[in-house]
Design an enzyme around this catalytic site. Structure first.
Site, mmCIF file in Angstrom:
data_model
loop_
_atom_site.group_PDB
_atom_site.id
_atom_site.type_symbol
_atom_site.label_atom_id
_atom_site.label_comp_id
_atom_site.label_asym_id
_atom_site.label_seq_id
_atom_site.Cartn_x
_atom_site.Cartn_y
_atom_site.Cartn_z
ATOM 1 N N CYS A 41 -8.935 12.152 -22.385
ATOM 2 C CA CYS A 41 -9.467 12.693 -21.129
ATOM 3 C C CYS A 41 -10.135 11.576 -20.321
ATOM 4 O O CYS A 41 -11.203 11.099 -20.698
ATOM 5 C CB CYS A 41 -10.477 13.791 -21.474
ATOM 6 N N CYS A 44 -13.728 12.182 -19.331
ATOM 7 C CA CYS A 44 -14.646 12.091 -20.474
ATOM 8 C C CYS A 44 -15.033 10.634 -20.725
ATOM 9 O O CYS A 44 -16.198 10.337 -21.017
ATOM 10 C CB CYS A 44 -14.008 12.688 -21.724
#
Length: 123
Positions: A41, A44
């Protein structure tokens, strides 16, 4: 200093949250890391250092659960536990939340120092 606990997957998350009932709990949900140590991600990856540097704002007796939600395929499944859990109803990673409070920081909000500090210090 808040206690940080790293968990992997929904079951570990639920067990850790249950073990710490009655305490001030914050939780960060992120995409799991691959063998190179990098999350699948991209948001993230960008949010992680911002959240880490703001953790000093956490109440000293707080519990901070960092939960890796799983790989991309698992996360995209609309029937995974994180999405179906009535208390969580996660729709994005990263998501940062405080138990018992309706506010959640999602995606790019998790890269904003001011928003993170407000979440960590609000009563």
């Amino acid at each position: 200093m808040a206690q940080e606990i790293l968990v992997n997957g929904y079951d570990e998350y639920v067990a850790t949250a249950d073990q710490n009932k009655g305490k001030t709990i914050f939780a960060l949900f992120t995409g799991s890391k691959d063998s190179s140590g990098q999350s699948w991600c991209p948001d993230c990856v960008k949010a992680d250092p911002v959240i880490k540097r703001n953790m000093k704002q956490l109440p000293s007796d707080a519990i901070f659960i960092h939960c890796n939600v799983g790989d991309r395929t698992f996360w995209k499944d609309q029937n995974n536990g994180f999405r179906k859990d009535a208390k969580l109803r996660l729709t994005a990673v990263p998501t940062l939340l405080k138990f018992g409070h309706p506010n959640q920081l999602k995606e790019e909000q998790c890269m904003n120092d001011d928003l993170i500090q407000m979440l960590f210090t609000e009563e």
